[in-house]
Design a protein around this motif. Structure first.
Motif, short mmCIF file in Angstrom:
data_model
loop_
_atom_site.label_atom_id
_atom_site.label_comp_id
_atom_site.label_asym_id
_atom_site.label_seq_id
_atom_site.Cartn_x
_atom_site.Cartn_y
_atom_site.Cartn_z
N VAL A 538 0.62 -1.50 0.28
CA VAL A 538 -0.41 0.61 -0.10
C VAL A 538 1.17 1.38 -0.37
O VAL A 538 0.32 2.07 -0.38
CB VAL A 538 -0.65 -0.12 1.23
CG1 VAL A 538 -1.95 1.07 1.00
CG2 VAL A 538 -1.98 -1.34 1.19
N CYS A 539 2.33 1.68 1.05
CA CYS A 539 3.20 2.40 0.88
C CYS A 539 3.36 2.73 -0.31
O CYS A 539 3.24 3.58 -0.92
CB CYS A 539 4.32 2.00 2.04
SG CYS A 539 3.22 1.91 3.99
N GLU A 540 4.20 1.59 -1.42
CA GLU A 540 4.61 2.00 -2.27
C GLU A 540 3.27 2.28 -3.55
O GLU A 540 3.71 3.30 -5.04
CB GLU A 540 5.05 0.62 -3.34
CG GLU A 540 5.41 0.38 -4.05
CD GLU A 540 5.76 -0.78 -4.90
OE1 GLU A 540 7.07 -1.04 -6.27
OE2 GLU A 540 5.72 -2.01 -3.88
N VAL A 541 2.21 1.86 -3.42
CA VAL A 541 1.16 2.49 -4.45
C VAL A 541 1.15 3.80 -4.38
O VAL A 541 1.02 4.69 -5.01
CB VAL A 541 -0.23 1.63 -4.27
CG1 VAL A 541 -1.13 2.14 -5.22
CG2 VAL A 541 -0.01 0.00 -4.06
N LEU A 557 4.59 14.47 2.23
CA LEU A 557 3.87 14.34 3.15
C LEU A 557 3.27 12.37 3.24
O LEU A 557 3.43 11.32 4.03
CB LEU A 557 2.54 14.66 3.54
CG LEU A 557 1.48 14.00 4.24
CD1 LEU A 557 1.73 14.06 5.80
CD2 LEU A 557 0.53 14.57 4.28
N ALA A 558 3.53 11.93 1.84
CA ALA A 558 3.09 9.97 1.56
C ALA A 558 4.60 10.03 2.03
O ALA A 558 4.27 9.02 2.37
CB ALA A 558 3.46 10.47 0.17
N VAL A 559 5.74 10.20 1.74
CA VAL A 559 6.63 10.02 2.37
C VAL A 559 7.35 9.41 4.23
O VAL A 559 7.23 8.70 4.72
CB VAL A 559 8.53 10.50 1.77
CG1 VAL A 559 9.51 10.43 2.85
CG2 VAL A 559 8.88 10.06 0.89
N GLN A 560 6.73 10.76 4.93
CA GLN A 560 6.51 11.12 6.30
C GLN A 560 5.87 9.58 6.65
O GLN A 560 5.99 9.51 7.61
CB GLN A 560 6.05 11.91 6.09
CG GLN A 560 6.33 12.62 7.99
CD GLN A 560 5.41 13.81 8.37
OE1 GLN A 560 5.57 14.57 7.58
NE2 GLN A 560 5.25 14.17 9.86
N LYS A 561 4.53 9.77 5.93
CA LYS A 561 3.52 8.78 6.94
C LYS A 561 3.74 7.47 6.47
O LYS A 561 3.60 6.34 7.55
CB LYS A 561 2.11 9.55 5.93
CG LYS A 561 1.24 10.50 5.87
CD LYS A 561 -0.11 10.15 5.58
CE LYS A 561 -1.15 11.29 6.86
NZ LYS A 561 -2.55 11.25 6.92
N THR A 562 4.19 6.95 5.19
CA THR A 562 5.24 5.70 5.05
C THR A 562 5.79 5.39 6.11
O THR A 562 6.36 4.03 6.05
CB THR A 562 5.25 5.30 2.88
OG1 THR A 562 6.32 6.53 2.51
CG2 THR A 562 3.67 5.61 3.08
N GLU A 563 7.56 6.09 5.71
CA GLU A 563 8.11 5.84 6.81
C GLU A 563 7.76 5.19 8.77
O GLU A 563 8.10 4.74 9.05
CB GLU A 563 8.91 6.74 6.69
CG GLU A 563 10.05 6.99 5.28
CD GLU A 563 10.73 7.79 5.63
OE1 GLU A 563 10.53 9.42 6.36
OE2 GLU A 563 11.99 8.01 4.35
N ARG A 565 5.10 4.15 9.53
CA ARG A 565 3.78 3.91 9.35
C ARG A 565 4.53 2.32 9.21
O ARG A 565 4.05 1.27 10.31
CB ARG A 565 2.65 3.39 8.14
CG ARG A 565 2.08 2.32 8.09
CD ARG A 565 1.18 2.34 9.75
NE ARG A 565 0.20 0.73 9.55
CZ ARG A 565 -0.42 0.27 10.00
NH1 ARG A 565 -0.10 1.06 11.59
NH2 ARG A 565 -0.76 -0.92 9.95
N LEU A 566 5.88 2.05 8.69
CA LEU A 566 6.49 1.12 8.31
C LEU A 566 8.16 0.76 9.64
O LEU A 566 7.84 -0.23 9.71
CB LEU A 566 7.45 0.99 6.99
CG LEU A 566 6.26 0.95 5.67
CD1 LEU A 566 7.66 1.10 4.32
CD2 LEU A 566 5.75 -0.79 5.42
N ASN A 567 8.08 1.92 10.18
CA ASN A 567 8.59 1.68 11.36
C ASN A 567 8.02 1.36 12.79
O ASN A 567 8.01 0.18 13.11
CB ASN A 567 9.07 2.88 11.54
CG ASN A 567 10.66 3.25 11.10
OD1 ASN A 567 11.01 2.65 9.99
ND2 ASN A 567 9.99 4.86 10.69
N ARG A 568 6.83 1.28 12.41
CA ARG A 568 5.81 0.47 13.86
C ARG A 568 5.66 -0.45 13.11
O ARG A 568 5.77 -1.37 14.33
CB ARG A 568 3.98 1.40 13.53
CG ARG A 568 3.61 1.36 15.00
CD ARG A 568 2.50 2.10 15.24
NE ARG A 568 2.62 3.65 14.95
CZ ARG A 568 1.94 4.63 14.01
NH1 ARG A 568 1.01 4.15 13.29
NH2 ARG A 568 2.07 6.06 14.26
N ILE A 569 5.06 -0.76 12.30
CA ILE A 569 5.12 -2.03 11.76
C ILE A 569 6.27 -3.11 11.52
O ILE A 569 6.69 -4.26 12.47
CB ILE A 569 4.49 -1.99 9.85
CG1 ILE A 569 2.95 -1.48 10.18
CG2 ILE A 569 4.61 -3.76 10.33
CD1 ILE A 569 2.44 -3.12 10.59
#
Length: 967
Positions: A538-541, A557-563, A565-569
């Protein structure tokens, strides 16, 4: 019409005369009975008291039975008022009412049952005969005709059609009666005239009826018929000729008798065309005769026999005959949904006759109302044949009340009905009655799923909200109403679907196709926050979307949110991995403890055997036990070769092999025991010994054409036959010798000798094939006394840059699943899962790619990947050398112990990059045993001690500083 009526009057007069004669005989008999009564009057008076008492007892018993029957009838009626679909209860009630003679109640009971279920042939015939007796008067005949029409629609039964035709003959004196009889007979021969065993009775009844009509139109003897009478006579004779010809063209049992009757009846002989058709039908009858005989002796339900008959008729390709055999099958197997489905598919694809197709669908759902597929096919057939909307809606409502057995059935039937409603809508119009009906049906389906289905089954039946997804797509595509589509998707996500990436991507694709970039971005941002199964995707999309559509601020904003989220995962996965690792460590510790115990037991056993051999050293030529003679190679997981330690290869055996070479000479394979001459047996005191189980088998004579098989299960049944089945594809087999103990039990190994040495390489390819849950080991027959360093299972001890090593795999992971995971990183040449001897997986695997670059790419992408809850480790394959110095019985010199290869530019760690200074590589004298892809270095100062101890000592900070400053 005058002639038939006069004939009917004549027959009535004859019947009246016969009745009068019968009445006179009855009167005479009654007079005789009265005289006999007078003679026995006194005796009757004397026994009157006893007879009266017996009558009273019988009356009391009958009254009690009537009360019991009435109570049972009331109980059954109450039960049916609660559950009207209890088939057996209907049958029991009908039997009791018929026994009691309650004809009116019996008629109502039959009527209620016929409204819910198709009735069997027996129930219909009983009902029809009772109604015929009740309706002797002419005005009530129409009710019986209506009942017959209902009966012939349930099943195609020859007996019911014959009863129908015979009943109609009784009304042929009424206006149009003869034409009605002929019409019923024509329908009967069309429906059941092709019935191989019972169709002939219907044809004969038809001809008898026409012969009776012929007798009424023939002129009296001596009278010359008029022109009109002659035409009527010729027409009737022509009808009978036609019936004979039609019947003889149909393959029926005992059709030879019909042909002989036609020859006798016809004055002009049998025409050639009729003879040709008769012979053709006779040939067809001979083809079907075997199927009919099989059905005659088969036990119900005869499904297999009928299916064979159906397959035969389908190949023959006569639609009428195919229909006939299907109807016969369903008459006896009316509750088999698959048979109804096959019949319906044939009618839909081949005949396509509206009345026939729809009537068959109706009968199918009446017989098997619980089968959703039949209802769905019925709705499609109604639409296909242009049925009106009300009819389709009524059938759908009946389907909802049919009582399906699983929740998903209701989802499918709703989908079929909604598809039908959608096809009725003209979307070029902004609003229409059909569109409103479609939307109302969608809303009703969701309520139905929530209220009725969930309450009944405890589940929705539509967890992915397929119906709502279809509705949203229709609103977006056809109605251009994205607002409604978004509302529906909001509901879908609140039903537990927000954690799935594929649901968010489906919504995103809908917005991408029919919405706008603003809502696309909004959907992807929500997906990143909510998705838990594949958040990386989903982050890649989202990032791809921003590359195409977004501004710099959107990208940041997209980079910040994806990073974030992925760190938390990754943190969550690490915690989960730590918990799993703790459990895995405990399990590994227990496994090691068990292995140590097993090693101790094996060592104790070996020492015990060695002591026994030492005690018997002076008796080298004496009798030995069978199990000591059989040489057994055991695969050693640590050394990677077969060990003979446990089975006891001793110098005495070598001496024996040299003195008694047998047919192999000194190159005898393990387990081979040459036959001794009788004189030698006598010298060694073995003449009286019991023969071994395999002594009667011919000896293996050529080790170049033989292979050694081991690690088979001791419980393998008929090992010789099993081995022959496994190896017969490799080439011609000369003999197979499985090895047994002196007690007759299989020892898990044996030999296969081929006719030619060319078959051995093919047999070796079967190494590690699974046989009853264990990997079978296949190796060439080699004398290890002459080749002590021979190892069958060799592995590469140098770096394999095109191959990756994977550890930490779940034990449930299969070869196919691993190949599916790896194939996205390159072309896969081979996948091998590492297992124990028992076939249990170790959680390790090797995957070979086409080249080095693909393997390196796979390491970078796959290392740390989650596979079924396990975090796997991936590295380039770099297996260590085996340390065999401490292995008992090892003959390898110490000079053979080479240090593990020095890492090159891609030989260290997960990233395959070497960050160690060259000086440390040069100073490292040996490499101790390490995990795959990792080596432990040693300093010069400690290399000697480490080598002596067999371990590697880690370097201190001062060691590193001293080596660096020295350069």
């Amino acid at each position: 019409m005058a002639a038939p009526s006069s004939s009917a009057e004549q027959t009535q007069l004859q019947d009246m005369e016969e009745e009068d004669a019968g009445m006179e005989e009855k009167e005479m008999e009654s007079d005789g009975d009265e005289e006999g009564d007078e003679e026995e009057g006194n005796e009757g008076e004397e026994g009157m008291g006893v007879e009266n008492s017996d009558d009273d007892e019988e009356e009391e018993d009958s009254s009690e039975d009537e009360k019991e029957n009435e109570a049972e009838i009331q109980r059954l009626e109450e039960q049916l008022s609660i559950n009207a679909f209890d088939y057996n209860c209907h049958v029991d009630l009908i039997k009791l009412l018929k026994q009691e003679g309650e004809l009116l109640r019996l008629r109502k009971a039959r009527q209620k049952m016929s409204e819910l279920f198709p009735l069997t042939e027996e129930i219909w015939l009983d009902w029809l005969k009772d109604e015929i007796r009740l309706t002797e008067e002419e005005p009530n005949r129409e009710k019986v005709y209506e009942l017959f029409e209902r009966a012939v629609k349930d099943y195609i039964c020859p007996d019911i059609w014959l009863e129908y035709a015979q009943y109609s003959i009784g009304g042929m004196g009424s206006p149009g009666g003869i034409d009605r009889v002929r019409s019923i007979f024509e329908r009967a021969v069309t429906a059941v005239g092709l019935h191989m065993t019972k169709g002939q009775t219907v044809w004969e009844a038809y001809r008898e009826f026409e012969n009776a009509i012929l007798s009424t139109v023939q002129p009296p003897p001596g009278k010359i018929p008029s022109r009109e009478e002659q035409e009527l006579l010729n027409a009737q004779i022509g009808r009978i000729h036609t019936l004979f010809r039609r019947q003889l063209a149909v393959p029926l049992m005992d059709m030879e008798a019909t042909y002989a009757e036609y020859e006798e009846w016809s004055d002009q002989g049998v025409p050639e065309t009729v003879v040709h058709q008769y012979k053709k039908a006779l040939q067809q009858m001979e083809k079907c005769k075997s199927f009919e005989e099989t059905l005659l002796v088969a036990e119900p339900p005869k499904l297999a026999e009928y299916q064979s008959y159906i397959d035969f008729e389908l190949k023959e390709g006569d639609p009428a005959r195919v229909q006939s055999i299907f109807e016969r099958t369903l008459a006896e197997n009316c509750l088999v949904p698959d048979m109804w489905a096959k019949y319906i598919n044939y009618l839909n694809r081949q005949l396509k006759i509206k009345d026939l197709v729809l009537s068959t669908h109706e009968r199918a759902v009446r017989n098997c109302p619980w089968t959703m597929g039949l209802w769905k096919s019925y709705i499609l057939a109604l639409e296909r044949h242009g049925a009106d909307h009300q009819t389709v809606s009524d059938v759908f409502e009946k389907a909802l009340n049919a009582g399906f057995i699983q929740a998903t059935d209701y989802v499918e039937i709703w989908q079929a009905y909604l598809d039908y409603l959608r096809r009725r809508v003209d979307f070029t119009k902004e609003s229409s009655k059909e569109l409103e009906e479609l939307r109302a049906a969608f809303a009703r389906s969701l309520d139905y799923m929530k209220q009725d289905v969930e309450e009944r089954f405890g589940e929705s039946g539509d967890p992915s909200c397929i119906i709502m997804q279809i509705w949203a797509r229709i609103e977006a595509l056809h109605c251009k109403n994205m607002q409604k589509a978004r509302e529906l998707w909001d509901i879908i996500m609140t039903k537990g679907n927000a954690k799935y990436a594929n649901m968010w991507l489906e919504y995103y694709n809908l917005e991408r196709s029919y919405g706008d970039p603003v809502h696309c971005r909004k959907a992807l941002h929500r997906a990143v926050q909510c998705t838990s199964d594949y958040p990386e995707h989903v982050c890649e999309v989202l990032l791809t979307f921003e590359r195409v559509e977004g501004s710099l601020e959107d990208w940041d904003l997209a980079v910040q949110k994806t990073e974030t989220r992925l760190n938390r995962i990754n943190e969550q996965r690490a915690k989960a991995g730590a918990r799993f690792g703790t459990v895995a460590e405990k399990e590994a510790s227990l496994a090691r403890h068990e292995e140590e115990k097993a090693d101790q037991r094996r060592k104790a056993k070996s020492e015990k055997k060695a002591q026994k051999k030492a005690q018997k050293g002076s008796r080298a030529g004496e009798k030995r036990k069978a199990e000591q003679d059989d040489y057994h190679d055991e695969w050693n997981e640590d050394s990677g070769k077969y060990s003979t330690e446990e089975m006891g290869t001793t110098p005495q055996r070598s001496t024996y092999m040299e003195t008694e070479t047998g047919v192999f000479g000194r190159n005898a394979p393990p387990g081979y025991k040459p036959a001794l001459p009788d004189a030698k047996k006598a010298q060694q005191g073995m003449a009286a010994a019991a023969p071994r189980q395999n002594d009667d088998k011919p000896e293996l004579r050529n080790d170049n054409s033989s292979v050694f098989i081991s690690n088979l299960a001791y419980t393998l049944e008929e090992p010789e036959a099993k081995l022959r089945t496994l190896f017969e594809s490799c080439g011609p087999i000369k003999q197979i010798r499985p090895v047994f103990s002196n007690k007759g039990s299989f020892k898990g190994y044996g030999y296969v000798q081929f006719e030619s040495p060319m078959s051995v390489p093919e047999a070796l390819k079967l190494d590690r094939r699974e046989v009853e849950g264990r990997p079978m080991f296949v190796s060439p027959c080699v004398d290890k006394n002459k080749n002590p360093d021979f190892k069958v299972f060799k592995y590469n001890t140098s770096m394999e840059k095109q191959k990756i090593f994977i550890s930490g795999l779940p034990f449930s992971c299969t070869k196919e699943q691993l190949e599916e995971i790896c194939k996205s990183h390159g072309t896969i040449k081979d996948v091998r899962l590492v297992t124990y001897r028992s076939g249990k997986p170790k959680g390790l695997a090797y995957v070979e790619f086409a080249d080095e670059a693909q393997a390196s790419q796979a390491v970078l992408k796959m290392d740390g990947m989650d596979v079924q809850g396990n975090n796997i480790s991936v590295a380039i394959s770099n297996p260590p050398r085996r340390n065999t110095m401490d292995k008992p019985g090892s003959s390898r010199p110490s000079s053979d112990m080479m240090p593990r290869q020095v890492y090159g530019s891609r030989g260290k760690g997960r990233t395959q990059l070497s960050l160690l200074p060259r000086s440390l590589h040069r100073q490292s004298g040996t490499a101790g045993k390490a995990e795959n892809g990792t080596a432990l270095g040693q300093s010069p100062a400690t290399s000697g001690a480490a080598a002596a101890a067999g371990e590697s000592k880690p370097l201190s900070n001062s060691d590193f500083a001293r080596m660096l400053l020295s350069k």
